[in-house]
Design a protein around this motif. Structure first.
Motif, PDB file in Angstrom:
ATOM      1  N   PHE A 289       0.857  -1.166  -0.195  1.00 52.33           N
ATOM      2  CA  PHE A 289      -0.004  -0.024  -0.013  1.00 52.33           C
ATOM      3  C   PHE A 289       0.797   1.274  -0.020  1.00 52.33           C
ATOM      4  O   PHE A 289       0.715   2.186  -0.766  1.00 52.33           O
ATOM      5  CB  PHE A 289      -0.969   0.069   1.301  1.00 52.33           C
ATOM      6  N   LEU A 290       1.999   1.301   0.922  1.00 52.16           N
ATOM      7  CA  LEU A 290       2.701   2.661   1.032  1.00 52.16           C
ATOM      8  C   LEU A 290       3.611   2.483  -0.301  1.00 52.16           C
ATOM      9  O   LEU A 290       3.762   3.641  -0.744  1.00 52.16           O
ATOM     10  CB  LEU A 290       3.788   2.457   2.084  1.00 52.16           C
ATOM     11  N   ARG A 291       4.056   1.702  -0.808  1.00 53.73           N
ATOM     12  CA  ARG A 291       4.755   1.750  -2.223  1.00 53.73           C
ATOM     13  C   ARG A 291       3.922   2.465  -3.183  1.00 53.73           C
ATOM     14  O   ARG A 291       4.183   3.333  -3.798  1.00 53.73           O
ATOM     15  CB  ARG A 291       4.951   0.345  -2.778  1.00 53.73           C
ATOM     16  N   ASN A 292       2.545   1.955  -3.290  1.00 53.50           N
ATOM     17  CA  ASN A 292       1.662   2.610  -4.168  1.00 53.50           C
ATOM     18  C   ASN A 292       1.258   3.990  -3.878  1.00 53.50           C
ATOM     19  O   ASN A 292       1.306   4.821  -4.716  1.00 53.50           O
ATOM     20  CB  ASN A 292       0.322   1.769  -4.362  1.00 53.50           C
ATOM     21  N   HIS A 293       1.167   4.334  -2.568  1.00 56.87           N
ATOM     22  CA  HIS A 293       0.969   5.545  -2.327  1.00 56.87           C
ATOM     23  C   HIS A 293       1.796   6.527  -2.426  1.00 56.87           C
ATOM     24  O   HIS A 293       1.715   7.632  -3.134  1.00 56.87           O
ATOM     25  CB  HIS A 293       0.741   5.747  -0.806  1.00 56.87           C
TER      26      HIS A 293
END
Length: 198
Positions: free
Chosen positions: A174-178
């Motif tokens: 999720f954080l990579r995508n964010h």
């Protein structure tokens, strides 16, 4: 250094160690010991602590020796394992003694020019972490911000170890995508590699 170790290709050595060859592993430790010790000493500034960290590095590699069969470069693998243990040690010291403020951690690992980006990244990651649902948020914060291991998090949150790993994987994705959607990842890849992926 034994001629047997020198005469074998690294993939062969690593495969044999992965199968439990203690003789070759002992020689590999002797070959790389001083390099890891100096690396640790450059950060912790204490010979006994650096020596203990060096021992921990090689114990961890032996305990997880089955992974060596898939390692392409032992030097890179050794660097990652030692870096992770050194950072974990420093984080624990910061938590235990509170002798340094958390924001000073980057001074130990980044050039001055990179420190502004590091502070900015921490803010961005905290912002992204706030979007995570529980218990995923707590798993991420305990693992990546406090340096806690899977067993600790499992006991602390009362969830199975495999569930901890699943939540951590999902939070990192999720954080990579964010970060990819909201910010210029190219400027932060070096910092991300230190903070998110160990």
């Amino acid at each position: 250094m034994s001629s047997k170790l020198i005469s074998l290709d690294e993939p062969v050595i690593l495969s044999k160690i992965a199968e439990g060859n203690e003789f070759l592993y002992t020689q590999l430790v002797e070959k790389h010991w001083q390099k890891v010790l100096q690396h640790a000493l450059s950060y912790v500034k204490s010979y006994p602590i650096a020596e203990e960290l060096t021992q921990d590095v090689f114990i961890q590699i032996w305990d997880k020796r089955e992974k060596l069969a898939d390692v392409n470069s032992f030097d890179n693998y050794l660097f990652i394992v030692s870096r992770n243990l050194i950072i974990s040690h420093i984080r624990k010291k910061l938590i235990e003694t509170d002798s340094l403020k958390g924001e000073k951690l980057q001074e130990l690992f980044f050039k001055p020019d990179d420190q502004y980006e590091f502070k900015e990244l921490v803010e961005i990651i905290n912002e992204g972490a706030a979007l995570l649902q529980e218990p995923r948020r707590s798993v991420f914060l305990l693992s990546r911000m406090e340096g806690r291991d899977t067993d600790y998090i499992s006991n602390e949150l009362g969830i199975a170890s495999r569930t901890v790993r699943w939540h951590l994987l999902q939070s990192l994705n999720f954080l990579r995508n964010h970060l990819h959607q909201q910010y210029n990842v190219d400027l932060l890849l070096l910092i991300l590699s230190c903070l998110l992926f160990f």
